[in-house]
Design a protein around this motif. Structure first.
Motif, PDB file in Angstrom:
ATOM      1  N   UNK A  15      18.070  46.949  48.704  1.00  0.00           N
ATOM      2  CA  UNK A  15      17.553  48.265  48.058  1.00  0.00           C
ATOM      3  C   UNK A  15      16.373  48.182  47.508  1.00  0.00           C
ATOM      4  N   UNK A  16      15.945  46.830  46.821  1.00  0.00           N
ATOM      5  CA  UNK A  16      14.926  46.593  46.095  1.00  0.00           C
ATOM      6  C   UNK A  16      14.881  44.971  45.584  1.00  0.00           C
ATOM      7  N   UNK A  17      13.448  44.807  45.407  1.00  0.00           N
ATOM      8  CA  UNK A  17      13.402  43.528  45.079  1.00  0.00           C
ATOM      9  C   UNK A  17      12.530  43.484  43.688  1.00  0.00           C
ATOM     10  N   UNK A  18      12.915  42.340  42.790  1.00  0.00           N
ATOM     11  CA  UNK A  18      12.509  42.025  41.526  1.00  0.00           C
ATOM     12  C   UNK A  18      12.204  40.536  41.679  1.00  0.00           C
ATOM     13  N   UNK A  19      10.802  40.337  41.515  1.00  0.00           N
ATOM     14  CA  UNK A  19      10.504  38.926  42.033  1.00  0.00           C
ATOM     15  C   UNK A  19       9.599  38.291  40.631  1.00  0.00           C
ATOM     16  N   UNK A  20      10.020  37.148  40.354  1.00  0.00           N
ATOM     17  CA  UNK A  20       9.274  36.476  39.002  1.00  0.00           C
ATOM     18  C   UNK A  20       8.434  35.424  39.719  1.00  0.00           C
ATOM     19  N   UNK A  21       7.234  35.373  39.250  1.00  0.00           N
ATOM     20  CA  UNK A  21       6.266  34.194  39.725  1.00  0.00           C
ATOM     21  C   UNK A  21       6.513  33.896  41.215  1.00  0.00           C
ATOM     22  N   UNK A  22       6.491  34.880  41.994  1.00  0.00           N
ATOM     23  CA  UNK A  22       6.770  34.528  43.570  1.00  0.00           C
ATOM     24  C   UNK A  22       5.876  33.871  44.480  1.00  0.00           C
ATOM     25  N   UNK A  23       6.342  33.114  45.271  1.00  0.00           N
ATOM     26  CA  UNK A  23       5.402  32.413  46.297  1.00  0.00           C
ATOM     27  C   UNK A  23       5.245  33.411  47.425  1.00  0.00           C
ATOM     28  N   UNK A  24       4.282  34.100  47.615  1.00  0.00           N
ATOM     29  CA  UNK A  24       4.163  35.363  48.371  1.00  0.00           C
ATOM     30  C   UNK A  24       3.626  35.085  49.885  1.00  0.00           C
ATOM     31  N   UNK A  25       3.119  33.951  50.144  1.00  0.00           N
ATOM     32  CA  UNK A  25       2.312  33.424  51.412  1.00  0.00           C
ATOM     33  C   UNK A  25       2.711  32.111  51.592  1.00  0.00           C
ATOM     34  N   UNK A  26       3.747  31.476  51.832  1.00  0.00           N
ATOM     35  CA  UNK A  26       3.923  29.933  51.855  1.00  0.00           C
ATOM     36  C   UNK A  26       3.262  29.171  52.944  1.00  0.00           C
ATOM     37  N   UNK A  27       2.937  29.962  53.921  1.00  0.00           N
ATOM     38  CA  UNK A  27       2.160  29.321  55.120  1.00  0.00           C
ATOM     39  C   UNK A  27       0.731  29.002  54.664  1.00  0.00           C
ATOM     40  N   UNK A  28       0.203  29.971  54.003  1.00  0.00           N
ATOM     41  CA  UNK A  28      -1.312  29.850  53.412  1.00  0.00           C
ATOM     42  C   UNK A  28      -1.397  28.817  52.243  1.00  0.00           C
ATOM     43  N   UNK A  29      -0.389  29.049  51.492  1.00  0.00           N
ATOM     44  CA  UNK A  29      -0.304  27.923  50.248  1.00  0.00           C
ATOM     45  C   UNK A  29      -0.287  26.746  50.327  1.00  0.00           C
ATOM     46  N   UNK A  30       1.001  26.360  51.474  1.00  0.00           N
ATOM     47  CA  UNK A  30       1.296  24.785  51.579  1.00  0.00           C
ATOM     48  C   UNK A  30      -0.033  23.870  51.708  1.00  0.00           C
ATOM     49  N   UNK A  31      -1.139  24.431  52.487  1.00  0.00           N
ATOM     50  CA  UNK A  31      -2.107  23.338  52.791  1.00  0.00           C
ATOM     51  C   UNK A  31      -3.007  23.099  51.525  1.00  0.00           C
TER      52      UNK A  31
END
Length: 671
Positions: free
Chosen positions: A143-159
């Motif tokens: 129904x909805x998401x509450x996200x704290x300090x989320x990792x939004x794009x793991x594929x771009x961030x991992x490198x």
């Protein structure tokens, strides 16, 4: 001599449009306060969940405790009467060696299947990425998401956090230490790398609330701009000073505002702070510690244009009697009036020592502490601007230099000993001044250089693109300056010439995920094209975005130097492997850097200190008059690990007090 109580004085540290707590305050924050911050952060989720009368599923991030993390107890404590279900996505065992995205999705699917109707999901960090992906693939279950300090794009961030060698070792060994008590298996990374383009970042259609520090707002905006325009309402809670990965950061300022915002939402009385309308979302900037939010503060927090420079204004009364003290400390005949690092290293060392002693005698203790912290603190800014330093009372005309690469070979060879003593003294506080290769020209031996217009080549006063000085990835084995200083003897009378400064992390956060991926994978090469059309490499190829040990990735921007190759030579940047696509991404990064940078108008008595590893700098275009009143800065480079230390057995490239780095290898194949 100056008043004996000088070192006990304090200085009001001001930071225009900045609300960050000084590092000294952050260090005083206790673990108990950190726990209160986590409790208040989850109270936001709790009150919102109660207001919507929704079930709550909590998805943990990557931590040694997994679902047993103490924050889960805080969630349950905060959401009185609301059932909290907390699935274990570690994959079993004591760590994350068996964890994968697909396995985490299956666990979350089973958890939601057991519920009646769609559920509300609260998640943090990696768990937030799993929740986003699940909501995008199963919109009927969330129904909805509450996200704290989320990792939004793991594929771009991992490198950004693991370089190619680290990836290879991870693949070969099958597991990697990702933090104390956290061992992550290679399948976890492999699944991230194999995610389809549509899954990075995930694009769910349900309402989303992101609770993030204001420094992450550009990343949040990039994510939200990529989601479908028809998506349900989306909101960013931008907290000033709160850093989810540093438990002691910004707690005092964040706690009351998170609570007040949550209570206002639960009561249906709207939001606190200012809202920025975006493409189907709002950014709510929480008030600062004093309860007030100005439009400038809100705009700075809600956009990429946060300051990279911390401004410290010193009061004029702190320097009452300074010039009398200076003349006593540096009488005629003292080395400060005649030092030359190339010809008399010992005399130059004495000038540095005396400058250090006098600078620390007069600087307010707050400023000394800030400077001592600057090379060490993870919370230090990319640059510091000290304003209000007394400089030479009657400086000579702004000098001119004999050639493009004659900086330091002034025709008039003037001295500005007061400004130079500040330059050397402050440099010694940060490390030790030194002379890079090829820069030992002039009457000071290159230890302090004059940054002034060059007659006959006024085009050099055009826009100076963003760059780092002597970046190690380009100029190794030469030492990369850790920091450098610019002290203004005279500012630009027209106030047009401005030094441009941008923090690498802020720049990278302002780029698109696609450009970050390209610039993290493909190298760039600086070249100079000679009048006959021959292209020659300048320095080594380098990654524009590369990981750093213990920190987020750093950006390396560079401007080819064609001046040494004669009239008609031009510089250019090329990507040997990536071609036009990567070169276009490079140009976009240069342009974005200028958009999000700070612009500093250096005037007499200003000292700009730049972390050369963490930030890039440049200069706006201006028109010199060559009338003796043009902009005049003095500059010195700083390092801390150049010299041998026989007393402790430490290896170094040079023997102290030699401060001139010898050129042990050429960096260009053109004479």
């Amino acid at each position: 001599p100056g008043p004996p109580q000088r070192r006990s004085q304090t200085c009001p540290l001001t930071s225009a449009r900045s609300t960050s707590s000084p590092p000294s305050l952050d260090r005083r924050l206790t673990f108990q306060r950190a726990r209160r911050r986590m409790r208040s952060a989850f109270l936001v989720v709790a009150l919102l969940a109660r207001a919507a009368a929704l079930r709550l599923v909590y998805v943990h991030g990557v931590s040694p405790e997994g679902p047993a993390h103490p924050r889960l107890a805080k969630v349950r404590e905060a959401v009185h009467g609301v059932e909290v279900v907390a699935p274990d996505i570690t994959g079993g065992g004591d760590s994350y060696e068996q964890c994968t995205i697909s396995a985490a999705l299956r666990v979350l699917h089973s958890c939601c299947e057991a519920e009646e109707g769609p559920v509300s999901i609260c998640a943090s960090s990696f768990g937030a990425f799993v929740a986003l992906l699940f909501a995008a693939r199963h919109p009927e279950k969330v129904s909805r998401l509450f996200l704290l300090g989320p990792a939004l794009d793991m594929k771009a961030n991992l490198p950004l956090f693991v370089d190619e060698d680290g990836m290879a070792a991870w693949r070969e060994e099958g597991v990697r230490e990702m933090g104390p008590g956290v061992r992550v298996g290679w399948p976890w990374a492999q699944e991230i790398l194999d995610l389809a383009a549509g899954d990075c970042p995930p694009q769910p259609l349900c309402p989303i609330t992101l609770v993030m520090p204001e420094s992450d707002v550009p990343r949040a905006k990039g994510f939200l701009d990529a989601t479908p325009a028809a998506a349900a309402p989306r909101r960013v809670l931008a907290t000033q000073g709160w850093k989810p990965y540093q438990a002691d950061a910004g707690i005092e300022a964040v706690l009351p505002h998170l609570t007040a915002w949550a209570e206002a939402c639960a009561e249906g009385s709207g939001t606190l702070g200012l809202s920025e309308s975006g493409a189907g979302y709002t950014i709510d900037v929480l008030p600062t510690a004093d309860g007030a939010v100005s439009a400038a503060d809100a705009a700075a927090a809600a956009s990429p244009e946060r300051e990279s420079v911390r401004r410290l204004q010193i009061r004029p009364e702190d320097f009452d009697g300074f010039h009398k003290s200076w003349r006593s400390h540096f009488p005629p005949g003292h080395e400060i009036h005649s030092y030359n690092a190339r010809e008399d290293p010992a005399g130059a060392a004495r000038a540095v020592a005396a400058s250090f002693a006098h600078a620390t005698k007069w600087l307010p203790s707050d400023v000394v502490s800030e400077l001592l912290d600057f090379p060490f603190s993870a919370d230090a800014p990319a640059a510091l601007l000290l304003s209000g330093l007394p400089v030479d009372e009657a400086p000579p005309d702004t000098p001119i230099v004999s050639a493009v690469h004659g900086i330091g070979t002034e025709l008039a060879q003037p001295r500005v000993p007061v400004a130079e003593s500040w330059t050397l003294g402050l440099a010694r506080l940060l490390g030790h001044p030194f002379v890079p290769p090829f820069f030992d020209k002039g009457h000071r031996g290159g230890l302090v250089r004059d940054m002034v217009p060059v007659p006959g080549v006024e085009n050099l006063c055009g826009l100076l693109g963003l760059h780092r000085d002597f970046p190690a990835s380009v100029f190794a084995p030469f030492p990369e300056p850790e920091t450098f200083l610019l002290v203004a003897v005279r500012g630009d009378p027209s106030h047009v010439a401005r030094t441009v400064v941008v923090d690498s992390e802020k720049l990278i956060a302002s780029l698109s995920a696609a450009d970050v991926a390209l610039l993290s994978k493909h190298e760039m090469q600086a070249q100079v094209v000679l009048p006959n059309g021959t292209a020659v490499d300048q320095g080594a190829p380098f990654l524009p975005i590369a990981p750093r040990e213990g920190r987020a990735a750093a950006a390396t921007l560079f401007v080819p130097d064609a001046g040494a190759h004669g009239e008609g030579a031009v510089g250019r940047m090329v990507s040997p492997e990536g071609g036009a696509e990567v070169e276009a991404a490079w140009e976009r990064m240069m342009a974005v850097g200028l958009e999000v940078a700070d612009y500093v108008d250096l005037q007499a008595g200003d000292c700009l200190i730049l972390n050369n590893v963490r930030c890039c700098h440049g200069r706006t275009a201006f028109e010199p008059k060559l009338d003796g009143n043009d902009r005049w800065l003095v500059k010195s480079y700083v390092t801390s690990d150049l010299w041998k230390r026989p007393a402790t057995g430490k290896y170094g490239a040079e023997a102290y007090p030699n401060m001139v780095t010898r050129a042990v290898e050429r960096v260009s194949n053109v004479d």
